[in-house]
Write a protein that holds these residues in place. Structure first.
Motif, short mmCIF file in Angstrom:
data_model
loop_
_atom_site.label_atom_id
_atom_site.label_comp_id
_atom_site.label_asym_id
_atom_site.label_seq_id
_atom_site.Cartn_x
_atom_site.Cartn_y
_atom_site.Cartn_z
N LYS A 302 0.84 -1.19 0.00
CA LYS A 302 0.00 0.00 0.00
C LYS A 302 0.88 1.25 0.00
CE LYS A 302 -3.62 -2.36 2.62
NZ LYS A 302 -4.40 -2.39 3.89
N LYS A 303 0.44 2.25 -0.73
CA LYS A 303 1.19 3.49 -0.81
C LYS A 303 1.17 4.19 0.55
CE LYS A 303 1.40 7.92 -3.28
NZ LYS A 303 0.80 8.74 -4.37
N GLU A 304 2.36 4.57 1.01
CA GLU A 304 2.47 5.25 2.30
C GLU A 304 2.82 6.73 2.15
OE1 GLU A 304 3.70 1.70 5.37
OE2 GLU A 304 5.29 3.03 4.65
N GLY A 305 3.35 7.10 1.01
CA GLY A 305 3.66 8.51 0.86
C GLY A 305 4.52 8.81 -0.36
N LEU A 306 4.71 10.09 -0.57
CA LEU A 306 5.54 10.59 -1.66
C LEU A 306 6.73 11.33 -1.05
CD1 LEU A 306 5.97 11.24 -4.71
CD2 LEU A 306 4.72 13.36 -4.30
N LEU A 307 7.92 10.93 -1.45
CA LEU A 307 9.14 11.56 -0.98
C LEU A 307 9.65 12.48 -2.08
CD1 LEU A 307 10.80 8.35 0.54
CD2 LEU A 307 9.28 9.98 1.66
N ARG A 308 9.48 13.75 -1.89
CA ARG A 308 9.80 14.71 -2.96
C ARG A 308 11.31 14.84 -3.14
NH1 ARG A 308 7.21 20.10 -1.49
NH2 ARG A 308 8.09 19.54 0.53
N GLU A 309 11.73 14.71 -4.40
CA GLU A 309 13.14 14.83 -4.77
C GLU A 309 14.02 14.04 -3.80
OE1 GLU A 309 14.30 18.87 -5.49
OE2 GLU A 309 12.74 19.16 -7.02
N ARG A 310 13.59 12.83 -3.54
CA ARG A 310 14.27 11.97 -2.55
C ARG A 310 15.65 11.49 -3.01
NH1 ARG A 310 16.94 9.34 0.14
NH2 ARG A 310 16.43 7.85 1.79
N VAL A 311 15.79 11.24 -4.32
CA VAL A 311 17.05 10.71 -4.84
C VAL A 311 17.50 11.52 -6.05
CG1 VAL A 311 16.55 8.38 -4.02
CG2 VAL A 311 15.88 9.05 -6.33
N ARG A 312 18.78 11.38 -6.37
CA ARG A 312 19.31 12.03 -7.55
C ARG A 312 19.85 10.97 -8.51
NH1 ARG A 312 24.21 16.38 -7.48
NH2 ARG A 312 25.33 14.51 -6.82
N LYS A 313 19.37 10.98 -9.72
CA LYS A 313 19.83 10.05 -10.75
C LYS A 313 20.28 10.86 -11.95
CE LYS A 313 20.51 5.99 -12.58
NZ LYS A 313 21.35 4.93 -12.01
N TRP A 314 21.54 10.72 -12.30
CA TRP A 314 22.10 11.42 -13.46
C TRP A 314 21.82 12.93 -13.37
CZ3 TRP A 314 19.99 7.09 -17.09
CH2 TRP A 314 20.82 5.98 -16.98
N GLU A 315 22.12 13.47 -12.17
CA GLU A 315 22.04 14.91 -11.91
C GLU A 315 20.61 15.46 -11.84
OE1 GLU A 315 24.80 16.21 -10.94
OE2 GLU A 315 25.77 14.32 -11.44
N ILE A 316 19.63 14.59 -11.83
CA ILE A 316 18.24 15.05 -11.73
C ILE A 316 17.64 14.50 -10.43
CG2 ILE A 316 15.91 14.93 -12.74
CD1 ILE A 316 17.24 14.65 -15.47
N PHE A 317 17.05 15.38 -9.63
CA PHE A 317 16.39 14.94 -8.40
C PHE A 317 15.03 14.36 -8.75
CE2 PHE A 317 19.48 17.96 -6.74
CZ PHE A 317 19.98 17.25 -5.66
N ALA A 324 4.40 -0.21 1.29
CA ALA A 324 4.78 -1.23 2.26
C ALA A 324 3.61 -2.17 2.51
CB ALA A 324 5.21 -0.59 3.57
N THR A 325 3.93 -3.32 3.05
CA THR A 325 2.90 -4.23 3.53
C THR A 325 3.37 -4.84 4.84
OG1 THR A 325 1.46 -6.08 2.94
CG2 THR A 325 3.78 -6.29 2.34
N LEU A 326 2.43 -5.25 5.67
CA LEU A 326 2.73 -5.78 6.99
C LEU A 326 2.51 -7.29 7.02
CD1 LEU A 326 0.90 -3.09 9.16
CD2 LEU A 326 3.28 -3.09 8.37
N ARG A 327 3.14 -7.92 7.96
CA ARG A 327 3.00 -9.37 8.10
C ARG A 327 1.53 -9.76 8.28
NH1 ARG A 327 6.23 -13.66 9.89
NH2 ARG A 327 5.11 -15.28 11.02
N SER A 328 0.82 -8.99 9.09
CA SER A 328 -0.60 -9.31 9.35
C SER A 328 -1.43 -9.19 8.08
CB SER A 328 -1.16 -8.39 10.43
OG SER A 328 -1.02 -7.02 10.05
N GLU A 329 -1.11 -8.21 7.23
CA GLU A 329 -1.82 -8.05 5.97
C GLU A 329 -1.51 -9.19 5.01
OE1 GLU A 329 -1.90 -3.14 5.95
OE2 GLU A 329 -0.26 -4.24 4.96
N TRP A 330 -0.24 -9.57 4.97
CA TRP A 330 0.17 -10.67 4.10
C TRP A 330 -0.49 -11.98 4.54
CZ3 TRP A 330 2.98 -15.11 5.38
CH2 TRP A 330 3.41 -15.88 4.29
N GLN A 331 -0.51 -12.24 5.85
CA GLN A 331 -1.14 -13.46 6.35
C GLN A 331 -2.62 -13.50 6.01
OE1 GLN A 331 0.07 -13.07 10.50
NE2 GLN A 331 1.51 -14.78 10.27
N GLY A 332 -3.29 -12.33 6.13
CA GLY A 332 -4.72 -12.28 5.85
C GLY A 332 -5.05 -12.52 4.40
N ALA A 333 -4.07 -12.28 3.50
CA ALA A 333 -4.30 -12.46 2.07
C ALA A 333 -3.99 -13.88 1.60
CB ALA A 333 -3.45 -11.47 1.28
#
Length: 336
Positions: A302-317, A324-333
């Protein structure tokens, strides 16, 4: 008290010295070579030794010091259970894991014992066989516990169409051809373009150690029908304290769109929750790489958030999405 602190993370060492060692005369070095030189030229009361250093492993230094300076107190300060265990077996007097550095003063003040090297010098004693994790302060077995305690080789996994196995150095040319494609490197942080074979061989050669240390596990994704290597997948940043790890993968361009990423990711997710007893598995993808996001959603993340300009690849942020998923969610599925 004169202390030699052998630690290759400069920021961490500086913080530790300021917070917990300000009452002592501390010299910090980052490599085996610098530590050997310092020990040979100066007299120290205590040696604090990390396991992973710039030019080797800390247990090499511990063994040498046990011969040249038998009265020196040596305290293992790795963040990883396997690292501290190796340092103890090499002759360290005690353990103070990085996550517990607030206890370093009590460890330093512990009774030195005969010759200043007794393992009773710390509340954390050398582990009995099969008890390394508990001796390091864990209340229950941590991720990769069985491998750490028994030295077991990395396992392989199988799915309907795939075999997920450890990499071998023979895979290096294939890794270079596939991962070195610009389309792969474009949306991954650690893969360069072009990809030198020497770098691929170095990456592969380190995997056995990172598995034994409980920090990372990487699988080669191989087609069952052809025994052809088509990608890589794994769990990194395995955190024993918080029972979590990061999922990462790449699939060779020629095999995109066939469901192999989803199939292998489901297998590794199950391995993480069942075999490593993780509680949370997370992953990242660049916003401009929605295909990876769809794979992660298919396996239940499940989407937990957006990290703005979190990484830089080839000089571009780049903006990055975290899921993420949790053990309890995985077990339930899982099917009953």
């Amino acid at each position: 008290m004169r202390i030699l602190f052998v630690e290759n993370h400069a920021i961490f060492a500086k913080q530790v010295c300021a917070l917990f060692l300000s009452a002592h005369a501390v010299e910090v070095v980052a490599s085996l070579a610098a530590a050997r030189k310092a020990v040979a030229s100066e007299n120290y009361d205590v040696l604090l030794v990390d396991y992973d250093l710039e030019d080797g492993k800390g247990d090499e230094l511990v063994r040498a010091c046990r011969v040249s300076h038998p009265g020196l107190r040596i305290i293992a300060v790795s963040a990883h259970v396997a690292g501290n265990t190796a340092l103890l077996e090499a002759g360290a007097s005690a353990v103070c894991a990085k996550m517990e550095f607030d206890k370093i003063q009590s460890v330093l003040e512990g009774p030195p014992g005969e010759g200043g090297t007794s393992r009773d010098a710390s509340p954390v004693r050398k582990p009995a066989p099969g008890n390394a994790l508990r001796a390091a302060g864990a209340t229950e077995p941590s991720p990769a516990a069985a491998a750490q305690e028994s030295g077991a080789a990395q396992p392989s996994l199988e799915t309907a169409r795939l075999i997920l196995r450890p990499f071998s150095l023979d895979d290096a040319p294939t890794v270079v051809r596939q991962a070195g494609r610009r389309e792969i490197a474009d949306t991954t942080i650690a893969i360069p373009h072009p990809y030198p074979e020497a770098q691929a061989r170095d990456w592969i050669s380190r995997q056995s150690a990172t598995w034994r240390e409980g920090r990372e596990i990487v699988f080669a994704i191989v087609l069952r029908s052809e025994r052809r290597l088509i990608g890589a997948i794994g769990l990194r940043e395995i955190n024993s304290e918080h029972r979590q790890a990061e999922l990462g993968f790449w699939i060779g361009v020629d095999w995109w769109g066939r469901g192999y990423a989803t199939e292998s990711a489901r297998a590794v997710l199950g391995f993480g929750f069942q075999s490593l007893r993780l509680n949370r598995i997370y992953a990242h993808h660049m916003v401009r790489n929605p295909a990876s996001g769809r794979v992660l959603e298919k396996i239940g993340m499940k989407k937990e958030g957006l990290l703005r300009e979190r990484v830089r690849k080839w000089e571009i942020f780049e903006d990055v999405v975290i899921l993420a998923t949790l053990r309890s969610e995985w077990q339930g599925a899982q099917p009953p």
